[in-house]
Write a protein that holds these residues in place. Sequence first.
Motif, PDB file in Angstrom:
ATOM      1  N   UNK A   1       0.831  -1.210   0.000  1.00 49.99           N
ATOM      2  CA  UNK A   1       0.000   0.000   0.000  1.00 49.99           C
ATOM      3  C   UNK A   1       0.862   1.256   0.000  1.00 49.99           C
ATOM      4  N   UNK A   2       0.240   2.364  -0.417  1.00 53.66           N
ATOM      5  CA  UNK A   2       0.927   3.648  -0.377  1.00 53.66           C
ATOM      6  C   UNK A   2       1.240   4.021   1.067  1.00 53.66           C
ATOM      7  N   UNK A   3       2.329   4.774   1.250  1.00 54.41           N
ATOM      8  CA  UNK A   3       2.685   5.256   2.574  1.00 54.41           C
ATOM      9  C   UNK A   3       3.509   4.307   3.411  1.00 54.41           C
ATOM     10  N   UNK A   4       3.968   3.201   2.802  1.00 54.21           N
ATOM     11  CA  UNK A   4       4.762   2.219   3.547  1.00 54.21           C
ATOM     12  C   UNK A   4       6.261   2.468   3.451  1.00 54.21           C
ATOM     13  N   UNK A   5       6.663   3.469   2.652  1.00 58.82           N
ATOM     14  CA  UNK A   5       8.089   3.801   2.564  1.00 58.82           C
ATOM     15  C   UNK A   5       8.842   3.048   1.494  1.00 58.82           C
ATOM     16  N   UNK A   6       8.151   2.559   0.460  1.00 59.91           N
ATOM     17  CA  UNK A   6       8.831   1.786  -0.578  1.00 59.91           C
ATOM     18  C   UNK A   6       9.875   2.636  -1.308  1.00 59.91           C
ATOM     19  N   UNK A   7       9.469   3.835  -1.724  1.00 65.42           N
ATOM     20  CA  UNK A   7      10.423   4.717  -2.405  1.00 65.42           C
ATOM     21  C   UNK A   7      11.546   5.137  -1.468  1.00 65.42           C
ATOM     22  N   UNK A   8      11.193   5.432  -0.218  1.00 67.18           N
ATOM     23  CA  UNK A   8      12.216   5.831   0.752  1.00 67.18           C
ATOM     24  C   UNK A   8      13.192   4.693   1.015  1.00 67.18           C
ATOM     25  N   UNK A   9      12.706   3.462   0.996  1.00 68.41           N
ATOM     26  CA  UNK A   9      13.605   2.316   1.157  1.00 68.41           C
ATOM     27  C   UNK A   9      14.631   2.294   0.028  1.00 68.41           C
ATOM     28  N   UNK A  10      14.187   2.488  -1.209  1.00 69.73           N
ATOM     29  CA  UNK A  10      15.140   2.494  -2.323  1.00 69.73           C
ATOM     30  C   UNK A  10      16.120   3.648  -2.191  1.00 69.73           C
ATOM     31  N   UNK A  11      15.611   4.828  -1.827  1.00 73.64           N
ATOM     32  CA  UNK A  11      16.490   5.984  -1.667  1.00 73.64           C
ATOM     33  C   UNK A  11      17.509   5.744  -0.549  1.00 73.64           C
ATOM     34  N   UNK A  12      17.101   5.040   0.485  1.00 74.68           N
ATOM     35  CA  UNK A  12      18.016   4.722   1.587  1.00 74.68           C
ATOM     36  C   UNK A  12      19.077   3.722   1.143  1.00 74.68           C
ATOM     37  N   UNK A  13      18.672   2.742   0.350  1.00 74.74           N
ATOM     38  CA  UNK A  13      19.647   1.779  -0.167  1.00 74.74           C
ATOM     39  C   UNK A  13      20.680   2.461  -1.051  1.00 74.74           C
ATOM     40  N   UNK A  14      20.273   3.552  -1.716  1.00 80.89           N
ATOM     41  CA  UNK A  14      21.202   4.301  -2.564  1.00 80.89           C
ATOM     42  C   UNK A  14      21.952   5.380  -1.798  1.00 80.89           C
ATOM     43  N   UNK A  15      21.686   5.511  -0.503  1.00 81.34           N
ATOM     44  CA  UNK A  15      22.291   6.536   0.363  1.00 81.34           C
ATOM     45  C   UNK A  15      21.923   7.953  -0.070  1.00 81.34           C
ATOM     46  N   UNK A  16      20.772   8.099  -0.722  1.00 81.73           N
ATOM     47  CA  UNK A  16      20.229   9.426  -0.968  1.00 81.73           C
ATOM     48  C   UNK A  16      19.507   9.914   0.284  1.00 81.73           C
ATOM     49  N   UNK A  17      18.955   8.987   1.043  1.00 76.59           N
ATOM     50  CA  UNK A  17      18.492   9.213   2.414  1.00 76.59           C
ATOM     51  C   UNK A  17      19.330   8.294   3.292  1.00 76.59           C
ATOM     52  N   UNK A  18      19.768   8.792   4.427  1.00 75.31           N
ATOM     53  CA  UNK A  18      20.635   7.985   5.286  1.00 75.31           C
ATOM     54  C   UNK A  18      19.807   7.168   6.273  1.00 75.31           C
ATOM     55  N   UNK A  19      20.231   5.952   6.561  1.00 72.42           N
ATOM     56  CA  UNK A  19      19.505   5.128   7.536  1.00 72.42           C
ATOM     57  C   UNK A  19      19.515   5.782   8.920  1.00 72.42           C
TER      58      UNK A  19
END
Length: 250
Positions: A44-62
């Motif tokens: 579902x929307x709002x689960x952080x799927x895009x943010x997970x990918x961005x985190x794996x790429x270190x565009x967002x930091x864990x």
Amino acid sequence: MAAILEIQRLAKHSWNQDNRESPYLFEEVSAVIQQPECISVIGPSGQGKSTLLRTLALLDMPDQGDISYAGISYREKDPRLWRKEICYVAQQAVMLPGSVEDNLGTASRLHGEVYDVQLAEQLLEETLLAGLDRKKNASELSGGEKQRIALIRSLLLRPAVLLLDEVTASLDNISARAVEHMLQQWQAREGTTMIWVTHDLEQAARTSSRTWFMSGGTLLEDQQTIDFFRQPATEAGRQFVRFLASEAAL
């Protein structure tokens, strides 16, 4: 197959830091990714799927946990080199100033790589953009053209891991299937691991061998795709598949 990525208890804070009941967008995400694999990420929307990918790429930091690439933690690697090996392609493509040709070559030049014009031409043809004027200002492209140019720009780096965030969402069916076929051929040639967020269950079933289902603020299911679509292991997964199947039937 060797492990290319290892995710250990990864967490990312919610944008709403005052929400004490749910301080994390997602948490306790753990997985081992082999090379090559193609993994679809659904939920579902709002689960952080895009943010997970961005985190794996270190565009967002864990905010918690660890990510290892080829056995090396992200804490021990130059983020620029990390992002060359683990490329994120956004749903809303960002075009750099200049022409289509400028955009195709910029990422390679920034990373000290030779811009492979012949490969760029091949990928343009495979994604149905062979007739595109490469001298055209990239800002004048349609949304679907920008999406494909951004994808090709990342492929020219020959990343080990490609993180795809709904990269066919703005494409018509014919163009979307052409991109799917191109990516499947690319993976066969290059051995690239792909992690692909999609809301299209048919696309997930066609393109991936493994499916991640995100719900309840975590990676709730990690199954072989054929097993997930035959019988999700959780009630949330079963409800999600039934809902999307009913929507598609309308």
